[in-house]
Scaffold this motif. Structure first.
Motif, PDB file in Angstrom:
ATOM      1  N   THR A  65       0.833  -1.204   0.000  1.00 19.88           N
ATOM      2  CA  THR A  65       0.000   0.000   0.000  1.00 19.88           C
ATOM      3  C   THR A  65       0.867   1.253   0.000  1.00 19.88           C
ATOM      4  N   GLY A  66       1.883   1.279   0.857  1.00 17.32           N
ATOM      5  CA  GLY A  66       2.767   2.439   0.922  1.00 17.32           C
ATOM      6  C   GLY A  66       3.534   2.659  -0.361  1.00 17.32           C
ATOM      7  N   HIS A  67       4.027   1.583  -0.965  1.00 18.50           N
ATOM      8  CA  HIS A  67       4.787   1.707  -2.211  1.00 18.50           C
ATOM      9  C   HIS A  67       3.910   2.249  -3.330  1.00 18.50           C
ATOM     10  N   ILE A  68       2.680   1.784  -3.426  1.00 20.60           N
ATOM     11  CA  ILE A  68       1.766   2.272  -4.465  1.00 20.60           C
ATOM     12  C   ILE A  68       1.466   3.751  -4.270  1.00 20.60           C
ATOM     13  N   LEU A  69       1.219   4.150  -3.030  1.00 16.17           N
ATOM     14  CA  LEU A  69       0.892   5.553  -2.763  1.00 16.17           C
ATOM     15  C   LEU A  69       2.086   6.469  -3.008  1.00 16.17           C
ATOM     16  N   LYS A  70       3.302   5.954  -2.778  1.00 14.28           N
ATOM     17  CA  LYS A  70       4.502   6.775  -2.976  1.00 14.28           C
ATOM     18  C   LYS A  70       4.902   6.896  -4.444  1.00 14.28           C
ATOM     19  N   THR A  71       4.546   5.908  -5.250  1.00 16.16           N
ATOM     20  CA  THR A  71       5.062   5.867  -6.628  1.00 16.16           C
ATOM     21  C   THR A  71       3.999   6.072  -7.699  1.00 16.16           C
ATOM     22  N   THR A  72       2.738   6.061  -7.339  1.00 18.20           N
ATOM     23  CA  THR A  72       1.667   6.223  -8.326  1.00 18.20           C
ATOM     24  C   THR A  72       0.638   7.233  -7.816  1.00 18.20           C
ATOM     25  N   PRO A  73      -0.179   7.773  -8.719  1.00 19.76           N
ATOM     26  CA  PRO A  73      -1.255   8.682  -8.292  1.00 19.76           C
ATOM     27  C   PRO A  73      -2.542   7.945  -7.944  1.00 19.76           C
ATOM     28  N   LEU A  74      -2.457   6.663  -7.700  1.00 20.04           N
ATOM     29  CA  LEU A  74      -3.646   5.866  -7.418  1.00 20.04           C
ATOM     30  C   LEU A  74      -4.331   6.385  -6.153  1.00 20.04           C
ATOM     31  N   SER A  75      -5.662   6.323  -6.134  1.00 22.57           N
ATOM     32  CA  SER A  75      -6.416   6.821  -4.991  1.00 22.57           C
ATOM     33  C   SER A  75      -6.192   5.924  -3.775  1.00 22.57           C
ATOM     34  N   LEU A  76      -6.512   6.464  -2.623  1.00 24.03           N
ATOM     35  CA  LEU A  76      -6.215   5.797  -1.355  1.00 24.03           C
ATOM     36  C   LEU A  76      -6.878   4.439  -1.233  1.00 24.03           C
ATOM     37  N   GLU A  77      -8.170   4.370  -1.539  1.00 20.30           N
ATOM     38  CA  GLU A  77      -8.891   3.101  -1.351  1.00 20.30           C
ATOM     39  C   GLU A  77      -8.390   2.022  -2.297  1.00 20.30           C
ATOM     40  N   LEU A  78      -7.970   2.405  -3.513  1.00 19.69           N
ATOM     41  CA  LEU A  78      -7.447   1.412  -4.453  1.00 19.69           C
ATOM     42  C   LEU A  78      -6.083   0.889  -3.993  1.00 19.69           C
ATOM     43  N   ALA A  79      -5.282   1.754  -3.390  1.00 16.72           N
ATOM     44  CA  ALA A  79      -3.985   1.313  -2.866  1.00 16.72           C
ATOM     45  C   ALA A  79      -4.171   0.299  -1.738  1.00 16.72           C
ATOM     46  N   ILE A  80      -5.129   0.566  -0.844  1.00 18.05           N
ATOM     47  CA  ILE A  80      -5.397  -0.384   0.243  1.00 18.05           C
ATOM     48  C   ILE A  80      -5.929  -1.694  -0.319  1.00 18.05           C
ATOM     49  N   LEU A  81      -6.782  -1.622  -1.333  1.00 11.14           N
ATOM     50  CA  LEU A  81      -7.302  -2.842  -1.956  1.00 11.14           C
ATOM     51  C   LEU A  81      -6.187  -3.635  -2.629  1.00 11.14           C
ATOM     52  N   CYS A  82      -5.225  -2.936  -3.236  1.00 17.00           N
ATOM     53  CA  CYS A  82      -4.088  -3.632  -3.851  1.00 17.00           C
ATOM     54  C   CYS A  82      -3.252  -4.339  -2.779  1.00 17.00           C
ATOM     55  N   GLY A  83      -3.052  -3.686  -1.648  1.00 19.89           N
ATOM     56  CA  GLY A  83      -2.337  -4.325  -0.550  1.00 19.89           C
ATOM     57  C   GLY A  83      -3.069  -5.551  -0.041  1.00 19.89           C
ATOM     58  N   ALA A  84      -4.413  -5.456   0.080  1.00 22.16           N
ATOM     59  CA  ALA A  84      -5.218  -6.596   0.524  1.00 22.16           C
ATOM     60  C   ALA A  84      -5.155  -7.726  -0.498  1.00 22.16           C
ATOM     61  N   ALA A  85      -5.181  -7.377  -1.798  1.00 23.19           N
ATOM     62  CA  ALA A  85      -5.102  -8.396  -2.847  1.00 23.19           C
ATOM     63  C   ALA A  85      -3.755  -9.114  -2.807  1.00 23.19           C
ATOM     64  N   PHE A  86      -2.689  -8.355  -2.554  1.00 24.46           N
ATOM     65  CA  PHE A  86      -1.369  -8.986  -2.413  1.00 24.46           C
ATOM     66  C   PHE A  86      -1.369  -9.988  -1.262  1.00 24.46           C
ATOM     67  N   SER A  87      -1.937  -9.589  -0.128  1.00 26.39           N
ATOM     68  CA  SER A  87      -1.983 -10.501   1.023  1.00 26.39           C
ATOM     69  C   SER A  87      -2.829 -11.725   0.729  1.00 26.39           C
ATOM     70  N   GLY A  88      -3.949 -11.527   0.004  1.00 26.97           N
ATOM     71  CA  GLY A  88      -4.789 -12.661  -0.360  1.00 26.97           C
ATOM     72  C   GLY A  88      -4.055 -13.647  -1.263  1.00 26.97           C
ATOM     73  N   LEU A  89      -3.305 -13.138  -2.243  1.00 28.28           N
ATOM     74  CA  LEU A  89      -2.537 -14.013  -3.141  1.00 28.28           C
ATOM     75  C   LEU A  89      -1.404 -14.708  -2.390  1.00 28.28           C
ATOM     76  N   LEU A  90      -0.773 -13.970  -1.476  1.00 27.31           N
ATOM     77  CA  LEU A  90       0.268 -14.586  -0.644  1.00 27.31           C
ATOM     78  C   LEU A  90      -0.330 -15.676   0.235  1.00 27.31           C
TER      79      LEU A  90
END
Length: 324
Positions: A65-90
């Motif tokens: 989530t932090g890496h996405i927010l620091k490197t992309t203009p993605l909105s906050l909720e999408l960054a958190i969802l990407c972090g959750a998706a990473f954890s789900g795949l892991l």
């Protein structure tokens, strides 16, 4: 109106006005760990799977989530969802390898994977290593709403937490939740009925990892940094303590457990190692004297009172009959 519904409405009303009287960052920390504890309780309390590596999903989502927010203009909720998706795949990858084992073997496998993931984060350049990932921005919510103010962001975290708790409640009370509890109690019988226990437990593991990822993503945006501590063994131990203290296999147990431990840590923060010592003492007392946890003991006590009242009522109703 039923008592649980009325209690839930009162609790939500109190949470809405809480920032007026308490520090909003502490409140948000409690809410993040409520989601984290619910994710662990889904795994241990309702699946019977003791995971010693729950922090790898929490910390992994925080970093992503932090890496996405620091490197992309993605909105906050999408960054958190990407972090959750990473954890789900892991969780899917690790669960596929670990779910064939049970008991202490499963616990040690998850601990080994957690330490492996921790080492990867330690050596990776994007995580900042031992220095952690600093200055994580809070991009606008939905690309429109500024949530840089802690009080404003508190209500976002509160909304996400309530949604996660509702999903947790629906999972437990769904037909899948009933099968999950049956697998926990008697796996051979469930298998004889035509179900695949490993697939059922794998889904629970993925759901738990995803929910832990939501908690980790929120925590990274609350403090606006992510460190190796988020993915370390002490965080896994802390969520175990929260679940046991609140009440294993109960709906509201993780909520009370997370609140008690976070407030205790906040109060003892200035005492250094005494915070860890107090956690160990609490865990020992709970295991020895209050094995059902805070909510479990209250439920048992209320059940005892109801049975006593029922016995008194039966005795009174039987007295006139004997008199005749």
């Amino acid at each position: 109106m039923r008592v649980p519904v009325l209690f839930a409405l009162v609790a939500v009303a109190l949470l809405l006005v809480a920032p007026l009287y308490f520090y909003s960052v502490t409140l948000m920390t409690i809410l993040c760990f409520v989601v984290f504890a619910c994710s662990f309780n889904l795994l241990l309390g309702y699946s019977g799977l003791l995971c010693f590596g729950q922090a790898m999903f929490f910390g992994g989502a925080a970093y992503i989530t932090g890496h996405i927010l620091k490197t992309t203009p993605l909105s906050l909720e999408l960054a958190i969802l990407c972090g959750a998706a990473f954890s789900g795949l892991l969780g899917l990858a690790i669960g596929f390898l670990a779910i064939r084992r049970q008991g202490i073997q499963f616990a040690m496998i998850t601990l080994a994977f957690s330490q492996f993931v921790y080492f990867i984060f330690l050596q990776s350049s994007f995580t900042g290593g031992e220095d952690g990932m600093q200055a994580i921005p809070r991009n606008a919510l939905f690309g429109l709403f500024d949530v840089s103010d802690n009080t404003a962001y508190y209500y976002v975290v509160l909304a996400v937490t309530l949604l996660c708790v509702f999903v947790y409640y629906r999972i437990v009370h769904s037909p899948y939740g009933e099968v999950l509890k049956a697998v926990r109690d008697n796996q051979p019988r469930v298998e004889s009925l035509g179900f695949n226990p490993e697939r059922i437990k794998l889904l629970a593991f993925v759901l738990s990892a995803t929910m832990a990822g939501v908690a980790g993503g929120m925590k990274a945006t609350v403090y606006q940094f992510a460190t190796l501590t988020d993915a370390s063994w002490p965080i896994s131990a802390e969520v175990i303590l929260m679940t046991l203290l609140g009440g294993l296999g109960t709906l509201t147990g993780p909520i009370f457990g997370a609140g008690i431990i976070i407030l205790l840590n906040d109060y003892l923060a200035g005492f250094g190692e005494w915070a860890l010592i107090s956690q160990g003492v609490i865990l020992l007392v709970v295991i020895v004297f209050f094995r059902r946890g805070f909510v479990g003991e209250l439920s048992a006590f209320s059940s005892y009172l109801r049975s006593r009242r029922a016995s008194v009522a039966d005795a009174k109703s039987a007295s006139p009959a004997r008199a005749h």
